[in-house]
Scaffold this active site. Structure first.
Site, short mmCIF file in Angstrom:
data_model
loop_
_atom_site.label_atom_id
_atom_site.label_comp_id
_atom_site.label_asym_id
_atom_site.label_seq_id
_atom_site.Cartn_x
_atom_site.Cartn_y
_atom_site.Cartn_z
N SER A 11 21.13 74.54 29.91
CA SER A 11 20.57 73.81 31.05
C SER A 11 21.49 72.64 31.37
CB SER A 11 19.17 73.29 30.69
OG SER A 11 18.70 72.37 31.65
N TYR A 22 12.71 69.14 24.69
CA TYR A 22 13.37 70.18 25.50
C TYR A 22 14.84 69.84 25.73
CZ TYR A 22 14.82 72.99 29.46
OH TYR A 22 15.53 73.83 30.29
#
Length: 259
Positions: free
Chosen positions: A139, A152
């Site tokens: 990401s 996360y």
């Protein structure tokens, strides 16, 4: 000869489903892993209807310690070997780390880190023997600290670091290892995480199909890193010019606006 297969986790929706479609369209037999068997069956039917090889369906929850053992057993029973591994499964939770459920946050580590690492190590020899590759979905969060989604963001930093190291180590054996780092993508991820993306997310938005296309091409071309979208490409470059404290405050403010 043992049949070759591409193993794709998190294949029931979003980027994972699009990755399954693009691999199948390029004549790969895919093994689809996710929790929701009905979604996998629908995707498998779609792939075969378009003339693709019949997928293998493995419905399991990667948060469970025995999940990878189950995947290995199912593939062995099907008489296939992993040529390409696509670690797409992952999730995040929005909120302050000390205030949201601890077990749910540990589940992020189980799926985003432990299962991804276990699968990468278990199938490294198979992928090397078949001169295949590993595609890890990281990401743009991999480059940032993440107040508001701390676990996360940290998990995706791990995914990027591991992928780059494996790119160097396994490259000597003819294995392609690529990390793709998308920004906000319109998938079910946001609703599970607990926030609604706004205009600032839309600026960096790239469709799941386009992320999958660029990820597939990047893997086949043995690119170490893929940053899909013009907006995403400039983020790591711009980060060099700002102090870490400023970035922390900026990310925290961005996450606060998602509430």
């Amino acid at each position: 000869m043992t049949e070759r297969v591409t193993l794709i986790t998190g294949a029931s929706a979003g980027i994972g489903a699009e990755l399954a479609r693009i691999f199948a369209a390029n004549a790969h037999r895919v093994a689809l892993v996710a929790r929701r068997a009905d979604r996998l069956e629908a995707l498998a039917a779609e792939i075969t209807a378009k003339g693709g090889p019949e997928p293998i369906i493995i419905a399991c929850d990667l948060a469970k310690p025995e999940a990878v053992d189950e995947i290995v057993a199912r593939l062995a029973a099907a008489g296939v070997e992993v040529e390409y591994l696509v670690n797409n499964a992952g999730y995040g939770l929005f909120g302050r780390a000390a205030e949201i459920d601890r077990e749910d946050q540990l589940g992020i580590i189980d799926v985003n880190i432990r299962a991804l690492t276990d699968l990468s190590l278990r199938f490294a020899d198979s992928v090397a023997k078949l001169r295949g590759g590993i595609l890890n979905v990281a990401s743009i969060a991999s480059f940032l600290p993440g107040p508001g989604m701390a676990v996360y963001y940290a998990s995706k930093a791990y995914v990027l670091s591991l992928s780059e190291a494996l790119h160097q180590e396994l490259g000597k054996k003819g294995v392609r290892v690529t990390a793709i780092c998308p920004g906000p993508v319109p998938t079910e991820f946001q609703s599970r995480a607990g926030f609604e993306p706004g205009f600032d997310s839309a600026v960096l938005n790239v469709s799941p199909a386009e992320v999958a296309r660029q990820g597939y091409q990047g893997l086949m071309n043995n690119r170490r890193l893929v940053l899909p979208g013009i907006g995403i490409k400039i983020v790591p470059f711009l980060l060099r010019f700002f102090p870490r404290g400023f970035i922390l405050a900026a990310v925290g403010g961005y996450q606060q606006r998602q509430r």
